[in-house]
Design a protein around this motif. Sequence first.
Motif, PDB file in Angstrom:
ATOM      1  N   ARG A 148       0.744  -1.384   7.473  1.00 28.93           N
ATOM      2  CA  ARG A 148       1.948  -1.551   6.663  1.00 28.93           C
ATOM      3  C   ARG A 148       1.786  -0.796   5.347  1.00 28.93           C
ATOM      4  NH1 ARG A 148       3.114  -7.667   5.794  1.00 28.93           N
ATOM      5  NH2 ARG A 148       1.057  -7.480   4.875  1.00 28.93           N
ATOM      6  N   ALA A 149       2.897  -0.239   4.885  1.00 26.07           N
ATOM      7  CA  ALA A 149       2.916   0.448   3.597  1.00 26.07           C
ATOM      8  C   ALA A 149       4.336   0.354   3.042  1.00 26.07           C
ATOM      9  CB  ALA A 149       2.502   1.906   3.746  1.00 26.07           C
ATOM     10  N   SER A 150       4.461   0.595   1.756  1.00 26.11           N
ATOM     11  CA  SER A 150       5.794   0.560   1.158  1.00 26.11           C
ATOM     12  C   SER A 150       5.850   1.496  -0.038  1.00 26.11           C
ATOM     13  CB  SER A 150       6.162  -0.859   0.729  1.00 26.11           C
ATOM     14  OG  SER A 150       5.344  -1.273  -0.345  1.00 26.11           O
ATOM     15  N   ARG A 151       7.039   1.831  -0.395  1.00 25.05           N
ATOM     16  CA  ARG A 151       7.273   2.654  -1.572  1.00 25.05           C
ATOM     17  C   ARG A 151       8.588   2.205  -2.203  1.00 25.05           C
ATOM     18  NH1 ARG A 151       6.542   8.641  -0.674  1.00 25.05           N
ATOM     19  NH2 ARG A 151       4.392   8.007  -0.938  1.00 25.05           N
TER      20      ARG A 151
ATOM     21  N   ARG B 135       0.832  -1.203   0.000  1.00 20.08           N
ATOM     22  CA  ARG B 135       0.000   0.000   0.000  1.00 20.08           C
ATOM     23  C   ARG B 135       0.864   1.249   0.000  1.00 20.08           C
ATOM     24  NH1 ARG B 135      -4.468  -0.601   4.558  1.00 20.08           N
ATOM     25  NH2 ARG B 135      -2.666  -1.512   5.532  1.00 20.08           N
ATOM     26  N   ASP B 136       0.391   2.251  -0.688  1.00 25.82           N
ATOM     27  CA  ASP B 136       1.074   3.534  -0.699  1.00 25.82           C
ATOM     28  C   ASP B 136       0.847   4.209   0.658  1.00 25.82           C
ATOM     29  OD1 ASP B 136       2.457   5.739  -1.584  1.00 25.82           O
ATOM     30  OD2 ASP B 136       0.733   6.624  -2.592  1.00 25.82           O
TER      31      ASP B 136
ATOM     32  N   ARG C  19      13.493  -0.270  -1.930  1.00 27.94           N
ATOM     33  CA  ARG C  19      12.137  -0.678  -1.573  1.00 27.94           C
ATOM     34  C   ARG C  19      11.987  -0.484  -0.069  1.00 27.94           C
ATOM     35  NH1 ARG C  19      11.712  -6.255  -5.128  1.00 27.94           N
ATOM     36  NH2 ARG C  19      11.991  -5.240  -7.160  1.00 27.94           N
ATOM     37  N   VAL C  20      11.299   0.560   0.290  1.00 29.63           N
ATOM     38  CA  VAL C  20      11.178   0.947   1.699  1.00 29.63           C
ATOM     39  C   VAL C  20       9.830   0.471   2.222  1.00 29.63           C
ATOM     40  CG1 VAL C  20      11.156   2.879   3.303  1.00 29.63           C
ATOM     41  CG2 VAL C  20      12.677   2.927   1.313  1.00 29.63           C
ATOM     42  N   GLY C  21       9.859  -0.257   3.324  1.00 29.06           N
ATOM     43  CA  GLY C  21       8.645  -0.744   3.967  1.00 29.06           C
ATOM     44  C   GLY C  21       8.489  -0.149   5.356  1.00 29.06           C
TER      45      GLY C  21
ATOM     46  N   THR D  92      12.125  -0.688   7.148  1.00 34.95           N
ATOM     47  CA  THR D  92      13.139  -1.534   6.533  1.00 34.95           C
ATOM     48  C   THR D  92      13.314  -1.106   5.081  1.00 34.95           C
ATOM     49  OG1 THR D  92      11.505  -3.178   5.894  1.00 34.95           O
ATOM     50  CG2 THR D  92      12.630  -3.517   8.009  1.00 34.95           C
ATOM     51  N   ALA D  93      14.450  -1.456   4.534  1.00 29.83           N
ATOM     52  CA  ALA D  93      14.711  -1.144   3.127  1.00 29.83           C
ATOM     53  C   ALA D  93      15.455  -2.303   2.492  1.00 29.83           C
ATOM     54  CB  ALA D  93      15.519   0.138   2.996  1.00 29.83           C
ATOM     55  N   GLU D  94      15.056  -2.592   1.283  1.00 31.13           N
ATOM     56  CA  GLU D  94      15.794  -3.539   0.442  1.00 31.13           C
ATOM     57  C   GLU D  94      16.370  -2.704  -0.684  1.00 31.13           C
ATOM     58  OE1 GLU D  94      14.949  -7.863  -1.381  1.00 31.13           O
ATOM     59  OE2 GLU D  94      13.550  -6.305  -2.030  1.00 31.13           O
TER      60      GLU D  94
END
Length: 175
Positions: free
Chosen positions: A155-158, A65-66, A146-148, A105-107
């Motif tokens: 929860r959201a990510s961008r 989700r944004d 990829r930031v979560g 977190t970030a990938e």
Amino acid sequence: MSGQDRQRAPWIARYWWVPVIALLGGQIAVGVVTLRIAFGDKTFGTEPSYYEKAMAWDDERDARRDPAQLGWTMSITVTDTDDGEQKLTVALSENGEPVEQASITAEMFAAVRSNERRSVELAPTDEPGVYQVGFAPERGGMWEFRVGVNHGGERASRTISFELPKTEQGGGRAG
């Protein structure tokens, strides 16, 4: 049939299999070379846990989700540090107020080496709602982050891409 045809016929009849074996051997050699190139290519990468993500698509969609759908404002920046490393900074706010005690977190990976991924956890800074992590990229170029975010059960990510400067250092580590 002439005498010359009779002499040639036994040789052809006896060795008909040689061109067949040569063609099959050539096909096998081409296949082996192709597989060596494909499996030895460091620029080739696949999405990790692709099958598991597909099987749990509903959960994966919720995690993607944004942040704006939750009323969060998230800004992501990557900056140089004095020691030649990079710093990933995420500022998170909700209705203008900083969001504290979030798990971020970030990938991250270079687009040219998508199979060499790093997963890191961003630490809160002294500034409320701001989280950071330093890292030393092995190479410059286009990087994907990829930031979560996990906060209050939501929860959201961008996903965002940055062009990082070319580096002269050999190794590096996330952390």
